[in-house]
Design a protein around this motif. Structure first.
Motif, PDB file in Angstrom:
ATOM      1  N   GLY A 282       0.821  -1.208   0.000  1.00 39.33           N
ATOM      2  CA  GLY A 282       0.000   0.000   0.000  1.00 39.33           C
ATOM      3  C   GLY A 282       0.849   1.249   0.000  1.00 39.33           C
ATOM      4  N   GLU A 283       0.255   2.297   0.515  1.00 38.94           N
ATOM      5  CA  GLU A 283       0.895   3.597   0.394  1.00 38.94           C
ATOM      6  C   GLU A 283       2.046   3.803   1.372  1.00 38.94           C
ATOM      7  OE1 GLU A 283      -2.192   6.445   1.169  1.00 38.94           O
ATOM      8  OE2 GLU A 283      -2.027   6.190   3.311  1.00 38.94           O
ATOM      9  N   VAL A 284       3.019   4.515   0.887  1.00 39.34           N
ATOM     10  CA  VAL A 284       4.058   5.125   1.697  1.00 39.34           C
ATOM     11  C   VAL A 284       4.125   6.550   1.174  1.00 39.34           C
ATOM     12  CG1 VAL A 284       5.933   4.281   0.199  1.00 39.34           C
ATOM     13  CG2 VAL A 284       6.438   4.984   2.552  1.00 39.34           C
ATOM     14  N   LEU A 285       4.097   7.501   2.075  1.00 41.22           N
ATOM     15  CA  LEU A 285       3.989   8.899   1.670  1.00 41.22           C
ATOM     16  C   LEU A 285       4.695   9.791   2.665  1.00 41.22           C
ATOM     17  CD1 LEU A 285       1.704   9.888   3.865  1.00 41.22           C
ATOM     18  CD2 LEU A 285       0.134   8.951   2.195  1.00 41.22           C
ATOM     19  N   ILE A 286       4.676  11.071   2.379  1.00 44.32           N
ATOM     20  CA  ILE A 286       5.234  12.061   3.288  1.00 44.32           C
ATOM     21  C   ILE A 286       4.086  12.730   4.029  1.00 44.32           C
ATOM     22  CG2 ILE A 286       6.479  14.250   3.454  1.00 44.32           C
ATOM     23  CD1 ILE A 286       8.336  11.948   2.769  1.00 44.32           C
ATOM     24  N   ASP A 287       4.145  12.677   5.355  1.00 45.72           N
ATOM     25  CA  ASP A 287       3.209  13.418   6.197  1.00 45.72           C
ATOM     26  C   ASP A 287       3.871  14.726   6.601  1.00 45.72           C
ATOM     27  OD1 ASP A 287       0.970  11.694   6.463  1.00 45.72           O
ATOM     28  OD2 ASP A 287       2.014  10.499   7.985  1.00 45.72           O
ATOM     29  N   PHE A 288       3.206  15.817   6.309  1.00 50.02           N
ATOM     30  CA  PHE A 288       3.654  17.108   6.821  1.00 50.02           C
ATOM     31  C   PHE A 288       2.829  17.385   8.061  1.00 50.02           C
ATOM     32  CE2 PHE A 288       5.325  17.484   2.541  1.00 50.02           C
ATOM     33  CZ  PHE A 288       6.552  18.086   2.777  1.00 50.02           C
ATOM     34  N   THR A 289       3.488  17.321   9.218  1.00 50.74           N
ATOM     35  CA  THR A 289       2.799  17.470  10.494  1.00 50.74           C
ATOM     36  C   THR A 289       3.059  18.852  11.092  1.00 50.74           C
ATOM     37  OG1 THR A 289       4.679  16.412  11.604  1.00 50.74           O
ATOM     38  CG2 THR A 289       2.828  15.001  10.996  1.00 50.74           C
ATOM     39  N   PRO A 290       2.072  19.404  11.805  1.00 54.46           N
ATOM     40  CA  PRO A 290       2.228  20.736  12.392  1.00 54.46           C
ATOM     41  C   PRO A 290       3.433  20.790  13.328  1.00 54.46           C
ATOM     42  CG  PRO A 290      -0.047  20.007  12.555  1.00 54.46           C
ATOM     43  CD  PRO A 290       0.760  18.834  12.089  1.00 54.46           C
ATOM     44  N   SER A 291       4.202  21.861  13.212  1.00 55.65           N
ATOM     45  CA  SER A 291       5.383  22.018  14.078  1.00 55.65           C
ATOM     46  C   SER A 291       5.530  23.449  14.570  1.00 55.65           C
ATOM     47  CB  SER A 291       6.649  21.561  13.343  1.00 55.65           C
ATOM     48  OG  SER A 291       6.903  22.405  12.235  1.00 55.65           O
ATOM     49  N   GLY A 292       4.413  24.100  14.815  1.00 52.89           N
ATOM     50  CA  GLY A 292       4.470  25.458  15.344  1.00 52.89           C
ATOM     51  C   GLY A 292       4.011  26.485  14.329  1.00 52.89           C
ATOM     52  N   ARG A 293       4.327  27.728  14.669  1.00 50.87           N
ATOM     53  CA  ARG A 293       3.929  28.850  13.816  1.00 50.87           C
ATOM     54  C   ARG A 293       5.109  29.797  13.640  1.00 50.87           C
ATOM     55  NH1 ARG A 293      -1.109  29.015  12.269  1.00 50.87           N
ATOM     56  NH2 ARG A 293      -2.659  27.816  13.376  1.00 50.87           N
ATOM     57  N   THR A 294       5.098  30.501  12.528  1.00 49.20           N
ATOM     58  CA  THR A 294       6.127  31.508  12.271  1.00 49.20           C
ATOM     59  C   THR A 294       5.820  32.745  13.104  1.00 49.20           C
ATOM     60  OG1 THR A 294       4.925  32.586  10.474  1.00 49.20           O
ATOM     61  CG2 THR A 294       6.340  30.693   9.884  1.00 49.20           C
ATOM     62  N   ALA A 295       6.733  33.697  13.093  1.00 45.88           N
ATOM     63  CA  ALA A 295       6.518  34.957  13.814  1.00 45.88           C
ATOM     64  C   ALA A 295       5.286  35.690  13.284  1.00 45.88           C
ATOM     65  CB  ALA A 295       7.764  35.843  13.696  1.00 45.88           C
ATOM     66  N   ARG A 296       4.939  35.441  12.038  1.00 48.12           N
ATOM     67  CA  ARG A 296       3.759  36.077  11.432  1.00 48.12           C
ATOM     68  C   ARG A 296       2.472  35.289  11.685  1.00 48.12           C
ATOM     69  NH1 ARG A 296       5.395  38.056   5.486  1.00 48.12           N
ATOM     70  NH2 ARG A 296       5.313  40.233   6.126  1.00 48.12           N
ATOM     71  N   GLY A 297       2.574  34.149  12.358  1.00 47.66           N
ATOM     72  CA  GLY A 297       1.404  33.341  12.670  1.00 47.66           C
ATOM     73  C   GLY A 297       1.055  32.274  11.660  1.00 47.66           C
ATOM     74  N   ASN A 298       1.901  32.099  10.649  1.00 50.46           N
ATOM     75  CA  ASN A 298       1.652  31.056   9.659  1.00 50.46           C
ATOM     76  C   ASN A 298       2.037  29.691  10.218  1.00 50.46           C
ATOM     77  OD1 ASN A 298       0.827  32.871   7.626  1.00 50.46           O
ATOM     78  ND2 ASN A 298       2.974  33.325   7.162  1.00 50.46           N
ATOM     79  N   GLU A 299       1.210  28.692   9.936  1.00 43.97           N
ATOM     80  CA  GLU A 299       1.490  27.352  10.410  1.00 43.97           C
ATOM     81  C   GLU A 299       2.717  26.784   9.714  1.00 43.97           C
ATOM     82  OE1 GLU A 299      -1.138  23.511  11.695  1.00 43.97           O
ATOM     83  OE2 GLU A 299      -1.835  24.701  10.003  1.00 43.97           O
ATOM     84  N   GLN A 300       3.578  26.113  10.491  1.00 43.78           N
ATOM     85  CA  GLN A 300       4.751  25.441   9.946  1.00 43.78           C
ATOM     86  C   GLN A 300       4.515  23.940   9.989  1.00 43.78           C
ATOM     87  OE1 GLN A 300       7.760  27.070  12.627  1.00 43.78           O
ATOM     88  NE2 GLN A 300       8.547  28.276  10.922  1.00 43.78           N
ATOM     89  N   PHE A 301       5.138  23.238   9.035  1.00 41.02           N
ATOM     90  CA  PHE A 301       4.981  21.798   8.952  1.00 41.02           C
ATOM     91  C   PHE A 301       6.343  21.124   8.890  1.00 41.02           C
ATOM     92  CE2 PHE A 301       1.049  23.488   7.291  1.00 41.02           C
ATOM     93  CZ  PHE A 301       0.086  22.637   7.831  1.00 41.02           C
ATOM     94  N   GLU A 302       6.418  19.943   9.501  1.00 41.05           N
ATOM     95  CA  GLU A 302       7.627  19.127   9.476  1.00 41.05           C
ATOM     96  C   GLU A 302       7.388  17.922   8.562  1.00 41.05           C
ATOM     97  OE1 GLU A 302      10.363  16.497  12.559  1.00 41.05           O
ATOM     98  OE2 GLU A 302       8.835  17.841  13.339  1.00 41.05           O
TER      99      GLU A 302
END
Length: 126
Positions: free
Chosen positions: A8-28
């Motif tokens: 089956g599938e193997v994929l990349i998960d981009f998981t939440p890792s905080g926010r930038t100084a401007r409030g934009n969500e960051q992903f790992e």
């Protein structure tokens, strides 16, 4: 001889890792996909595991291949394609911590897995 074969599938998960100084969500960037996770968990428990899947011939596909291999998973049935990119999933968390996903696969490389990619002889001997 293998103990376990997952397919089956193997994929990349981009998981939440905080926010930038401007409030934009960051992903790992993290390797993911339920069949790959099962193979990885069983390998850590000492099972000889393989994953039958397909990834894009891109940096994410290489990352997944190397991660599986370094985790002791047989990658001989993991194939690469240049027909599509490796599937990406963005994980979103609500206020209660419940997950939802946004998939980027139009189509994704994992959807290009075909019968001829499956090593039936290895399945018969598993």
């Amino acid at each position: 001889m293998l103990d376990v074969i997952t397919i089956g599938e193997v994929l990349i998960d981009f998981t939440p890792s905080g926010r930038t100084a401007r409030g934009n969500e960051q992903f790992e960037c993290n390797p993911g996909g339920a069949p790959a996770n099962v193979a990885a968990a069983l390998s850590r428990l000492g099972a000889r595991a393989t994953l039958i899947s397909k990834v894009g011939d891109d940096r994410f596909g290489s990352l997944l291949h190397d991660t599986l291999m370094n985790g002791g998973i047989d990658v001989s049935a993991l194939s690469f394609t240049d027909e599509a990119n490796t599937t990406l999933a963005f994980v979103h968390l609500d206020d209660n911590g419940d997950r939802s996903f946004s998939f980027y696969r139009k189509p994704g490389a994992d959807t290009y897995l075909r019968t001829q990619d499956v090593p039936f002889d290895r399945i018969e001997n598993c």
